[in-house]
Write an enzyme that holds these catalytic residues in place. Structure first.
Site, PDB file in Angstrom:
ATOM      1  N   LYS A 178      39.411  40.935  -7.209  1.00 46.19           N
ATOM      2  CA  LYS A 178      38.291  41.042  -8.171  1.00 46.19           C
ATOM      3  C   LYS A 178      36.944  40.690  -7.559  1.00 46.19           C
ATOM      4  O   LYS A 178      35.928  41.288  -7.896  1.00 46.19           O
ATOM      5  CB  LYS A 178      38.541  40.173  -9.391  1.00 46.19           C
TER       6      LYS A 178
ATOM      7  N   VAL B  76      42.173  41.964 -12.880  1.00 45.61           N
ATOM      8  CA  VAL B  76      41.712  41.279 -14.100  1.00 45.61           C
ATOM      9  C   VAL B  76      42.913  40.852 -14.933  1.00 45.61           C
ATOM     10  O   VAL B  76      43.738  41.686 -15.320  1.00 45.61           O
ATOM     11  CB  VAL B  76      40.804  42.193 -14.958  1.00 45.61           C
TER      12      VAL B  76
ATOM     13  N   GLY C  84      45.701  39.323 -14.381  1.00 45.93           N
ATOM     14  CA  GLY C  84      47.062  39.378 -13.828  1.00 45.93           C
ATOM     15  C   GLY C  84      47.987  40.344 -14.538  1.00 45.93           C
ATOM     16  O   GLY C  84      47.856  41.562 -14.417  1.00 45.93           O
TER      17      GLY C  84
ATOM     18  N   GLY D  48      49.083  22.888  -8.814  1.00 45.90           N
ATOM     19  CA  GLY D  48      48.881  24.115  -8.033  1.00 45.90           C
ATOM     20  C   GLY D  48      48.126  25.202  -8.778  1.00 45.90           C
ATOM     21  O   GLY D  48      48.037  26.331  -8.305  1.00 45.90           O
TER      22      GLY D  48
ATOM     23  N   ASP E 265      34.915  33.205 -10.978  1.00 44.53           N
ATOM     24  CA  ASP E 265      36.089  34.087 -11.067  1.00 44.53           C
ATOM     25  C   ASP E 265      36.057  34.876 -12.391  1.00 44.53           C
ATOM     26  O   ASP E 265      36.299  36.088 -12.405  1.00 44.53           O
ATOM     27  CB  ASP E 265      37.365  33.228 -10.970  1.00 44.53           C
TER      28      ASP E 265
ATOM     29  N   LYS F 139      35.661  39.081 -12.999  1.00 45.84           N
ATOM     30  CA  LYS F 139      36.529  39.908 -13.847  1.00 45.84           C
ATOM     31  C   LYS F 139      35.718  40.561 -14.965  1.00 45.84           C
ATOM     32  O   LYS F 139      35.968  41.721 -15.330  1.00 45.84           O
ATOM     33  CB  LYS F 139      37.662  39.045 -14.402  1.00 45.84           C
TER      34      LYS F 139
HETATM   35  N1  HSE Z   1      42.210  31.664 -10.257  1.00 46.95           N
HETATM   36  C1  HSE Z   1      42.533  32.585 -11.290  1.00 46.95           C
HETATM   37  C2  HSE Z   1      42.811  31.830 -12.574  1.00 46.95           C
HETATM   38  C3  HSE Z   1      43.737  33.415 -11.013  1.00 46.95           C
HETATM   39  O1  HSE Z   1      42.797  30.599 -12.605  1.00 46.95           O
HETATM   40  O2  HSE Z   1      43.029  32.489 -13.573  1.00 46.95           O
HETATM   41  C4  HSE Z   1      43.472  34.583 -10.184  1.00 46.95           C
HETATM   42  O3  HSE Z   1      42.620  35.487 -10.817  1.00 46.95           O
END
Ligand code: HSE
Length: 426
Positions: free
Chosen positions: A105, A132, A134, A187, A201, A205
């Site tokens: 993305k 976008v 997942g 994680g 992030d 998206k």
């Molecule tokens: N780092 C992103 C999130 C996942 O926490 O949703 C990958 O897009």
């Protein structure tokens, strides 16, 4: 039987998911589509790292160019992330006549116009369902299912890490640093969590979703972006008292021929479905002019959900589905954040003295900001107490000016906080 040969660059978390689905569901896909998906090569810089699945040595290479240059490979899957060298790999794969599937993305939001131009000129496909949210098939929804709609608005929780952190803060009353630490221990958050917690992030998206929704070029630089690092647990508590939850929303809407593009913490009425999306889950509300309100929910990250989206793109390209090419040439003005209108939540740390509220509300009045409700908590003869105000719809530029003035009042002890509020105006 049609055979399609695939090369995967990047044998990390998403690569592992995509590869295991490609191998394990090969028969299922063959039965459903009549196409045999053949994994020809997998490239990764580090072939020694332990992984969930092991592949025969002859399938592996440390040199991505081996895949890009292989004349037998039909589809190159880029799963290394980041801008460089992912962009060079994709452009060169297209120049070599290969279709591309990517989950990247950041690359698409920031440099995607170059990639789509290259693909269009060559009549090739670029699949990016995995970029976008997942496992939620939101790209397919926008391109196919809602293709006959004019999109009116999109509101997304499209970052699982920040949704996990906000959910922890809401349910357990803990502060941001502690919730972030837990997200890192589990994680969900990276050692350097900047991209997630600063909203970048989500902005990547949102850039992609807005281009699909309105046909505009990818415009990452125009997205207003504010993360969750300044959200205090007391704001979450006050939000609850007013009947709201705080969510990091990615918002794009079309109003008066202008597009809003913004990511920021938002107070959402707690009875809205999207407010109930907790933990690492993602959800996207899409409103089209014909379909009305729709909502999509699922896992926005992780090896298998994201791998599932990657393989869906591979299958579509293998089937020759042409809906993947898209024209991003519409011209709309993107509204600067100062021009938006919203309802607002304010928290002022003010001295507990007669006349303080009237001073603050006086500044609001001067700037056309109309108050909907007020609460003051606690009592202090000497120190400051939180004074919380919800407003009706106001212009952001008026809000910014008012806050600047209020922060200079001698009765205000700390920098004021404001959060945009969604929902029906009372
Ligand atoms: N780092 C992103 C999130 C996942 O926490 O949703 C990958 O897009």
């Amino acid at each position: 039987m049609k055979q399609v040969k695939i090369g995967v660059i990047g044998f990390g978390t998403v690569g592992t998911g995509a590869i295991s689905i490609l191998l394990n569901q090969k028969e299922l896909v063959k039965k459903r589509t009549g196409i045999e998906l053949i994994l020809k090569k997998v490239a990764d810089k580090d072939l020694e790292r332990p992984r969930q699945i092991s592949l025969p040595r002859e399938l592996l290479t440390a040199d991505a160019w081996e895949i890009i240059k292989d004349p037998e490979i039909d589809i190159v899957v880029e799963l290394i992330g980041g801008i460089h060298p992912a962009k060079e790999f994709i452009i060169e794969a297209l120049r070599n006549g290969k279709h591309v599937v990517t989950a990247n993305k950041a690359l698409l939001a920031e440099e995607g116009n170059d990639i789509f131009k290259e693909a269009k000129e060559r009549g090739l496909q670029v699949g990016f369902e995995a970029s976008v949210a997942g496992g939620i098939p939101i790209i397919k929804v926008m391109r196919e299912a809602l293709v006959a709609n004019r999109m009116l608005a999109i509101y997304g929780i499209i970052n699982g890490t920040t949704n996990f952190i906000l959910t922890k803060m809401t349910n357990e009353g803990i502060d941001f640093p502690e919730a972030l630490r837990e997200a890192q221990e589990l994680g969900y958050a990276e050692a350097d969590p900047t991209l997630d917690i600063e909203g970048i992030d989500s902005a990547h998206k949102l850039t992609i979703l807005a281009s699909l929704a309105y046909g505009i070029p990818l415009s990452f630089k125009s997205v207003y972006c504010e993360g969750i690092t300044k959200i205090a647990s007391q704001d979450i508590e006050f939000a609850k008292e007013f009947g709201y939850k705080i969510k990091l929303l990615a918002i794009t809407k079309l109003l008066d021929s202008e597009i809003e593009l913004r990511v920021h913490p938002t107070m959402v009425p707690e009875d809205y479905l999207i407010s109930k999306v907790d933990g690492v889950f993602n959800a996207i509300y899409v409103e089209g002019d014909s379909v009305g309100a729709t909502l999509y929910y699922g896992r926005g990250a992780g090896s298998m959900p994201t791998g599932s989206a990657v393989v869906a793109d591979i299958v579509d390209i293998a089937k020759g589905v042409k809906t993947l090419s898209f024209d991003f040439s519409e011209k709309y003005t993107i509204k600067p954040i100062e021009e938006i209108e919203s309802m607002y939540y304010f928290r002022f740390m003010a001295l507990d003295r007669p006349g303080v509220l009237s001073k603050i509300s006086g500044v609001f009045g001067e700037h056309n900001i109309s108050i909907a409700s007020v609460i003051q908590k606690g009592r202090s003869k000497a120190g400051a107490v939180p004074l919380v105000i919800l407003t009706h719809k106001a212009k952001e530029k008026d809000v910014l000016q008012a806050v600047q003035k209020i922060d200079q009042l001698p009765v205000v002890a700390a920098k004021s906080v404001f959060i945009r509020v969604e929902g029906q105006e009372e």
